[in-house]
Enzyme design. Structure first.
Site, PDB file in Angstrom:
ATOM      1  CE1 TYR A  50       5.051  -2.276  12.761  1.00 25.32           C
ATOM      2  CE2 TYR A  50       4.047  -1.961  14.247  1.00 25.32           C
ATOM      3  CZ  TYR A  50       4.535  -3.132  13.914  1.00 25.32           C
ATOM      4  OH  TYR A  50       5.375  -3.542  14.568  1.00 25.32           O
ATOM      5  CD  GLU A  51       3.965   2.471   4.558  1.00 21.16           C
ATOM      6  OE1 GLU A  51       4.220   2.352   2.959  1.00 21.16           O
ATOM      7  OE2 GLU A  51       5.333   1.706   4.941  1.00 21.16           O
ATOM      8  CB  SER A  52      -1.306  -0.031   7.523  1.00 24.15           C
ATOM      9  OG  SER A  52      -0.892  -0.712   8.974  1.00 24.15           O
TER      10      SER A  52
END
Length: 262
Positions: free
Chosen positions: A56-58
């Protein structure tokens, strides 16, 4: 043209999620968007693709959430990840470094050349609606090996030309990726609650290749904002299995319980 009738009890949304999940092969490294892509990717992980690596982008790598995250900042992602890296490392080393096989995205608008709009609806100088923006999607669509897109099928979403190109598919003329080095394939399939589409190898215009059970070609055309093309040999999308439905419903029930009151 019509598709086969349904033999199990399931919704169009469940059909879409299961079909999207099946697109992910075991062992794939997938950069996941929030919402429908996350639902499909985690269903794949819980069924036929236990070794899929979800990112995920985080900065969460190989995360295995028990419930679906509300956002990329959801603690569930970090708590269940193999490790968490900084956002700059995520994009510069993992994504731009060519280590992502598939980017899985959603969108508000899509056009015949797979351009995505998550910026605004209407004129740029006086929009009717402002949307959340691109987030990491423009980078994902550029650098991932290929891109899967999933969204509900309607004329509001499937438009002749997107109001704004947030994330490049193949440009306004289907040639936006031509001659560009060090770039991924771009979108390779679009999965909706009515059908599956793939870009034409030459023109890059979307072509319907498979109809979901009980869906007709006329229904797809009615829900599309341009004269959609259909493959000469139109397939029938396989139905969800009882096991896939059981796992998906359990995942959504756990998610609803976990987020109740938030």
């Amino acid at each position: 043209m019509s598709s086969v009738e349904k033999s199990l009890d399931y919704t169009a949304g469940e059909m879409m999620t299961v079909t999207a999940a099946r697109a992910l092969e075991n062992g794939t490294t997938c950069f996941v968007g929030i919402g429908l892509p996350s639902e499909a990717a985690n269903l794949a992980r819980l069924t036929h693709a236990p070794d899929v690596v979800l990112i995920y982008e985080s900065g969460t790598l190989q995360t295995r959430p028990e419930v679906l995250p509300l956002s990329i900042g959801d603690g569930e992602l970090c708590e269940t990840a193999l490790t968490t890296v900084s956002v700059p490392e995520m994009f510069r080393y993992w994504l731009q470094g060519g280590k992502i096989n598939v980017g899985f995205l959603g969108t508000a608008q899509i056009d015949r050349y797979c351009n995505l709009n998550t910026t605004l609806i209407g004129d740029y100088t006086a929009p009717k609606v402002r949307l959340p923006g691109g987030g990491g999607a423009p980078e994902i669509a550029t650098n991932a090996g290929e891109v899967f897109i999933t969204l509900k099928h309607s004329k509001r979403a499937f438009v002749d030309q997107v109001d704004f190109i947030t994330t490049l598919g193949f440009g306004r003329d289907g040639k936006g990726r031509d001659g560009v080095p060090n770039i991924g394939k771009g979108p390779t399939r679009v999965i909706t609650d009515l059908c599956v589409m793939k870009p034409d190898p030459e023109t890059k215009e979307l072509v319907v290749v498979s109809l979901h059970p009980g869906v007709t070609a006329e229904q797809v055309q009615e829900a599309t904002g341009w004269e959609i093309r259909f493959a000469e040999t139109l397939e029938n999308t396989p139905e969800p299995s009882a096991r896939e439905l059981e796992v998906l419903r359990a995942l959504k029930e756990r998610t609803a319980q976990a987020h109740a009151g938030q």
